[in-house]
Motif scaffolding. Structure first.
Motif, PDB file in Angstrom:
ATOM      1  N   GLY A 249      -5.862   4.295  -3.989  1.00 45.25           N
ATOM      2  CA  GLY A 249      -6.830   3.373  -4.622  1.00 45.25           C
ATOM      3  C   GLY A 249      -6.790   1.782  -3.949  1.00 45.25           C
ATOM      4  N   ALA A 250      -6.519   1.651  -2.724  1.00 46.18           N
ATOM      5  CA  ALA A 250      -6.550   0.473  -1.820  1.00 46.18           C
ATOM      6  C   ALA A 250      -7.904   0.458  -1.580  1.00 46.18           C
ATOM      7  CB  ALA A 250      -5.333   0.432  -0.809  1.00 46.18           C
ATOM      8  N   THR A 251      -8.189  -0.831  -1.010  1.00 48.44           N
ATOM      9  CA  THR A 251      -9.427  -1.087  -0.338  1.00 48.44           C
ATOM     10  C   THR A 251      -9.821  -0.358   1.039  1.00 48.44           C
ATOM     11  OG1 THR A 251      -8.596  -3.053   0.829  1.00 48.44           O
ATOM     12  CG2 THR A 251      -9.617  -3.298  -1.589  1.00 48.44           C
ATOM     13  N   PRO A 252     -11.048  -0.035   1.259  1.00 50.65           N
ATOM     14  CA  PRO A 252     -11.290   0.635   2.532  1.00 50.65           C
ATOM     15  C   PRO A 252     -10.921  -0.054   3.626  1.00 50.65           C
ATOM     16  CG  PRO A 252     -13.268   0.682   0.885  1.00 50.65           C
ATOM     17  CD  PRO A 252     -12.271  -0.247   0.436  1.00 50.65           C
ATOM     18  N   GLY A 253     -10.327   0.420   4.791  1.00 56.21           N
ATOM     19  CA  GLY A 253      -9.859  -0.127   5.737  1.00 56.21           C
ATOM     20  C   GLY A 253      -8.415  -0.355   5.897  1.00 56.21           C
ATOM     21  N   THR A 254      -7.714   0.009   4.810  1.00 58.00           N
ATOM     22  CA  THR A 254      -6.137  -0.218   4.872  1.00 58.00           C
ATOM     23  C   THR A 254      -5.543   1.115   5.138  1.00 58.00           C
ATOM     24  OG1 THR A 254      -6.394   0.042   2.407  1.00 58.00           O
ATOM     25  CG2 THR A 254      -6.283  -2.052   3.014  1.00 58.00           C
ATOM     26  N   VAL A 255      -4.496   1.111   5.989  1.00 52.01           N
ATOM     27  CA  VAL A 255      -3.511   2.235   6.131  1.00 52.01           C
ATOM     28  C   VAL A 255      -2.072   1.895   5.834  1.00 52.01           C
ATOM     29  CG1 VAL A 255      -4.991   3.040   7.917  1.00 52.01           C
ATOM     30  CG2 VAL A 255      -3.100   1.331   8.552  1.00 52.01           C
ATOM     31  N   ARG A 256      -1.310   2.996   5.645  1.00 50.44           N
ATOM     32  CA  ARG A 256      -0.013   2.710   4.721  1.00 50.44           C
ATOM     33  C   ARG A 256       1.091   3.173   6.174  1.00 50.44           C
ATOM     34  NH1 ARG A 256       3.284   6.131   0.610  1.00 50.44           N
ATOM     35  NH2 ARG A 256       3.762   7.349   2.380  1.00 50.44           N
ATOM     36  N   VAL A 257       1.937   2.234   6.255  1.00 52.15           N
ATOM     37  CA  VAL A 257       3.023   2.673   7.234  1.00 52.15           C
ATOM     38  C   VAL A 257       4.264   2.637   6.429  1.00 52.15           C
ATOM     39  CG1 VAL A 257       4.238   2.055   9.088  1.00 52.15           C
ATOM     40  CG2 VAL A 257       1.877   1.181   9.020  1.00 52.15           C
ATOM     41  N   SER A 258       5.122   3.919   6.636  1.00 52.08           N
ATOM     42  CA  SER A 258       6.265   3.955   5.859  1.00 52.08           C
ATOM     43  C   SER A 258       7.344   3.472   6.901  1.00 52.08           C
ATOM     44  CB  SER A 258       6.455   5.661   5.671  1.00 52.08           C
ATOM     45  OG  SER A 258       7.904   5.604   5.294  1.00 52.08           O
ATOM     46  N   GLU A 259       8.329   2.592   6.317  1.00 51.61           N
ATOM     47  CA  GLU A 259       9.088   2.084   7.269  1.00 51.61           C
ATOM     48  C   GLU A 259      10.651   2.780   6.890  1.00 51.61           C
ATOM     49  OE1 GLU A 259       6.510  -0.612   7.482  1.00 51.61           O
ATOM     50  OE2 GLU A 259       7.590  -1.650   5.896  1.00 51.61           O
TER      51      GLU A 259
END
Length: 532
Positions: free
Chosen positions: A489-499
């Motif tokens: 549900g984030a804005t287009p263009g965003t990616v999630r990195v797991s730390e």
């Protein structure tokens, strides 16, 4: 060459399913680089003391069983008479694990008022798993200990331990499923009802309401990076609409990884004061990674269903250890009494097979019954060895009393170092506020493109490539798996990195590979610009 048709097919899947597909590409990446999967939030650390205590307690349980019957591998049952004396005699008082097992009993008696014989008997029977869970919802002493743990790590200054009921379940995943099913079965959420979701959010919270067996109308309460991932007052105002039945959130957020501030919690409390019938579900699995964390449950206990999982903090995702917590004085029991008469009669008929007073059955007990289709309520409940593991993990924290929990502090330091390595290598500012759990980072590829080059390039990238294209190329060429933000549900263009799940220095490598891929896109952009 990655075909557009393939990308369009992938976009129909959920965020986690997309990342699974990218694993195949990244493992055989074109540059033969080390495969780096920062897509999932599975931690690469464990709590060792809880596990060693589990093994040692199992030894005691088997020894106790052999006292009543010992024929080779055939052992008997646990005799509770004078079991505390035998427990103390069994333990080696010079061994760290045995000392911990002794502390568990002493702490429970002194601080929680539990009977030593009853507790040791429950731990012993529970660890060997020789009986069904009784009571079905939660073992009696186990409930006191889990409540004390939740009080310590989540409730802040709100004293809710003695008025909270818990239902241990097979991880946070099962908790979500059981809650949704029970809300629907009991007429608290019906097809077509409107619900609010704090976005961006853990993908299933978006997916489940849309499924045909729920068919809920979804209203988003958007938190943005510009607002430090807090819910603005203008979004909270949506909850004043009486047609919105429930509000779901993850706190700290996933993927934003920020907890709600005291000010935001106060705004929610004011909303609930005006909307006393509002149902709230909060998933607080990342709460222990935030300094001075406070759960929504601590400010709105009557309206809130709390979900907590031991998985991320203690490295027990494979154990499946989660818990549902609800206050004894709650709005759910109240709302059930107000459902239409026809529904009320249906529910009384359903639950009459497990209780003589179905109308008085609490909502949390109904969740437990519904988890086994009511008819199997007598064999419901989480396996007793899993419940005892929750006790042991909880106690690694509780027995420290007023000392700082070095294990929890160590976990915070791990994700903080990885967050630093990622952000500093990307050249992005770090958020070191108390609200940042640092378990995940949400990166805007278009913003990074503008910062690394210029606005025109960022615009070109936005117009020609979606984040799915960037992610697929990052996997196929550079061997890195990340998750797309849109699926949360984030804005287009965003990616999630797991730390959570790679070595500290791997996050520098991920950052450099992201920058390297951006450079390749920029070279393509520069060539197109030159050829015009």
């Amino acid at each position: 060459m990655i075909k557009k048709s393939y990308e369009r097919e992938l976009e129909k899947l959920g965020a986690f399913e997309i990342s699974f597909d990218m694993l195949k590409l990244s493992e055989k990446n074109e540059k033969h680089l080390k495969f780096l999967n920062a897509g999932r939030g599975n931690p690469n650390w464990i709590n060792s003391l809880g596990r060693l205590a589990f093994a040692r307690l199992m030894e005691f349980g088997v020894a106790e069983s052999k006292r009543t019957l010992d024929k080779g591998d055939l052992a008997g049952y646990v005799d509770s008479k004078e079991i505390a004396e035998r427990y103390n005699a069994f333990l080696n008082h010079g061994d760290e694990v045995d000392v911990f097992l002794k502390k568990i009993v002493e702490y429970s008696a002194e601080h929680l008022g539990l009977d030593k014989e009853a507790l040791i008997t429950e731990l012993t029977n529970g660890i060997i798993g020789n009986n069904y869970p009784v009571p079905s919802r939660c073992l009696e002493n186990t409930e006191h200990i889990i409540n004390a743990f939740l009080q310590s790590i989540l409730y802040g200054k709100a004293d809710l331990r003695k008025e909270t009921k818990v239902f241990p379940v097979e991880g946070g995943t099962a908790a979500i499923v059981y809650i949704f099913d029970a809300l629907k079965h009991n007429g608290l959420l019906n097809e077509g009802d409107r619900i609010a979701i704090n976005t961006p959010v853990f993908t299933p919270y978006i997916q489940i309401p849309r499924l045909s067996n729920f068919d809920l109308a979804e209203i988003n309460l958007l938190a943005t990076e510009e607002n430090d991932w807090q819910i603005p007052d203008s979004e909270f105002e949506k909850l004043l609409d009486p047609s919105i039945k429930a509000f779901f959130l993850v706190n700290p957020s996933n993927p934003g990884s920020r907890s709600l501030t005291d000010e935001t919690l106060e705004q929610l409390r004011k909303v609930v004061k005006k909307r006393p019938d509002l149902i709230i579900i909060t998933d607080d699995v990342y709460g222990t990674f935030v300094n001075n964390f406070r759960t929504v449950y601590s400010v709105c206990p009557r309206n809130t269903i709390l979900v907590y999982s031991y998985s991320k903090l203690y490295g027990v995702t494979g154990w499946r250890l989660g818990v549902i917590a609800i206050n004894e004085d709650n709005v759910f029991d109240e709302l059930i009494k107000k459902v239409p008469d026809k529904k009320k009669k249906e529910l009384e008929s359903d639950y009459s097979i497990v209780t003589l007073n179905p109308s008085e059955m609490s909502f949390i007990d109904r969740i437990c019954a519904d988890s086994r289709s009511i008819g199997l309520y007598h064999t419901a409940g989480l396996s007793t060895p899993q419940q005892i593991m929750m006790v042991l993990l909880s106690m690694t924290h509780l027995v420290l009393e007023n000392e700082k929990d070095q294990y929890i502090e160590g976990c915070k330091e791990i994700v903080a170092m990885r967050y630093h390595n990622l952000m500093s290598t990307l050249g992005l500012p770090e958020d070191n506020s108390d609200c940042n759990a640092k378990y995940y980072s949400l990166l805007d590829i278009y913003q990074l493109a503008e910062k690394s080059y210029d606005k025109d390039f960022a615009t070109w990238l936005r117009n020609h490539f979606e984040e799915i294209d960037f992610l697929l190329h990052l996997a196929k060429e550079d061997g890195v798996v990340l998750m797309e933000g849109v699926g949360f549900g984030a804005t287009p263009g965003t990616v999630r990195v797991s730390e959570a799940n790679l070595a500290d220095n791997d996050y520098k490598k991920i950052a450099n590979r992201i920058l390297s891929l951006l450079k390749e896109y920029h070279e393509k952009y520069a060539k197109e610009k030159k050829d015009k």
